[in-house]
Design a protein around this motif. Structure first.
Motif, PDB file in Angstrom:
ATOM      1  N   ASN A 159       0.896  -9.905  -5.731  1.00 54.38           N
ATOM      2  CA  ASN A 159      -0.440  -9.323  -5.598  1.00 54.38           C
ATOM      3  C   ASN A 159      -1.490 -10.182  -6.307  1.00 54.38           C
ATOM      4  O   ASN A 159      -2.356  -9.653  -7.004  1.00 54.38           O
ATOM      5  CB  ASN A 159      -0.436  -7.887  -6.113  1.00 54.38           C
ATOM      6  N   GLU A 217       0.848  -1.185   0.000  1.00 52.29           N
ATOM      7  CA  GLU A 217       0.000   0.000   0.000  1.00 52.29           C
ATOM      8  C   GLU A 217       0.884   1.235   0.000  1.00 52.29           C
ATOM      9  O   GLU A 217       1.432   1.615   1.024  1.00 52.29           O
ATOM     10  CB  GLU A 217      -0.928  -0.022   1.217  1.00 52.29           C
ATOM     11  N   GLU A 218       1.010   1.853  -1.155  1.00 55.41           N
ATOM     12  CA  GLU A 218       1.944   2.965  -1.313  1.00 55.41           C
ATOM     13  C   GLU A 218       1.626   4.154  -0.415  1.00 55.41           C
ATOM     14  O   GLU A 218       2.537   4.815   0.083  1.00 55.41           O
ATOM     15  CB  GLU A 218       2.036   3.390  -2.772  1.00 55.41           C
ATOM     16  N   ASP A 219       0.364   4.454  -0.190  1.00 59.81           N
ATOM     17  CA  ASP A 219       0.030   5.583   0.675  1.00 59.81           C
ATOM     18  C   ASP A 219       0.432   5.320   2.125  1.00 59.81           C
ATOM     19  O   ASP A 219       0.895   6.232   2.818  1.00 59.81           O
ATOM     20  CB  ASP A 219      -1.458   5.923   0.584  1.00 59.81           C
ATOM     21  N   ALA A 220       0.274   4.099   2.580  1.00 59.78           N
ATOM     22  CA  ALA A 220       0.699   3.751   3.940  1.00 59.78           C
ATOM     23  C   ALA A 220       2.214   3.841   4.069  1.00 59.78           C
ATOM     24  O   ALA A 220       2.728   4.327   5.088  1.00 59.78           O
ATOM     25  CB  ALA A 220       0.209   2.353   4.305  1.00 59.78           C
TER      26      ALA A 220
END
Length: 175
Positions: free
Chosen positions: A142, A94-97
């Motif tokens: 993924n 999760e790139e935002d995390a």
């Protein structure tokens, strides 16, 4: 060694844009050249400019640079595992995390740029050292199948995508 462009079916459709953005030519030479492109773009930024966000809720330029390093580390790890014949499925990330946890704005532009150069150099060393037969190995990331030879193209196209965003949305607002 000469890598050929991966074919549809070797990667999830979500990677098609990155593979297309990788351009044509020797992917490893293009990765090497892109390292200079990233350096030229970020080396001239002040710390204030590095913390710039073109809109509320968007990543800063420092966040973007660290995202390039984080994603490339993950891409290289995937390539290593697949290239070595490890078929154990790997999760997505999760790139935002990652961006929120990284606190890129607390680091200097120069430090983040040095990090990117180190990561890209390590990726190139890995890619150049994989045996020719390893590039056709298939793994799962993924929940989707991918071959090792897709990964350098994905890394190149991913960075190219973000460089385009920087040029179109960030740099004009900094002037």
């Amino acid at each position: 060694m000469s890598l050929t462009r991966p074919l549809p079916g070797e990667y999830a459709e979500g990677y098609a844009t990155y593979i297309a953005e990788a351009g044509e030519g020797d992917v490893l030479a293009l990765l090497q050249g892109q390292m200079g492109e990233v350096a030229a773009l970020f080396a001239g930024l002040s710390e204030t400019q590095g913390a710039f966000r073109y809109a509320p809720g968007k990543w800063s330029l420092k966040d973007l640079l660290l995202h390039l390093s984080d994603a490339e580390r993950i891409f290289a790890y995937r390539c290593l595992r697949i290239g070595r014949g490890d078929a154990t499925p790997m999760p997505g990330f999760e790139e935002d995390a990652y961006a929120a946890a990284a606190q890129a704005d607390a680091r200097t532009v120069a430090d983040l740029l040095a990090d990117f150069r180190a990561v890209r150099t390590a990726s190139l060393t890995l890619f150049r050292g994989l045996p020719d037969g390893a590039w056709g190995n298939q793994g799962t990331t993924n929940h989707r199948a991918i071959t090792a030879r897709c990964i350098p193209y994905i890394a190149l196209g991913h960075a190219a995508h973000h460089l385009t965003v920087i040029r179109e949305r960030y740099l004009p607002a900094l002037k």
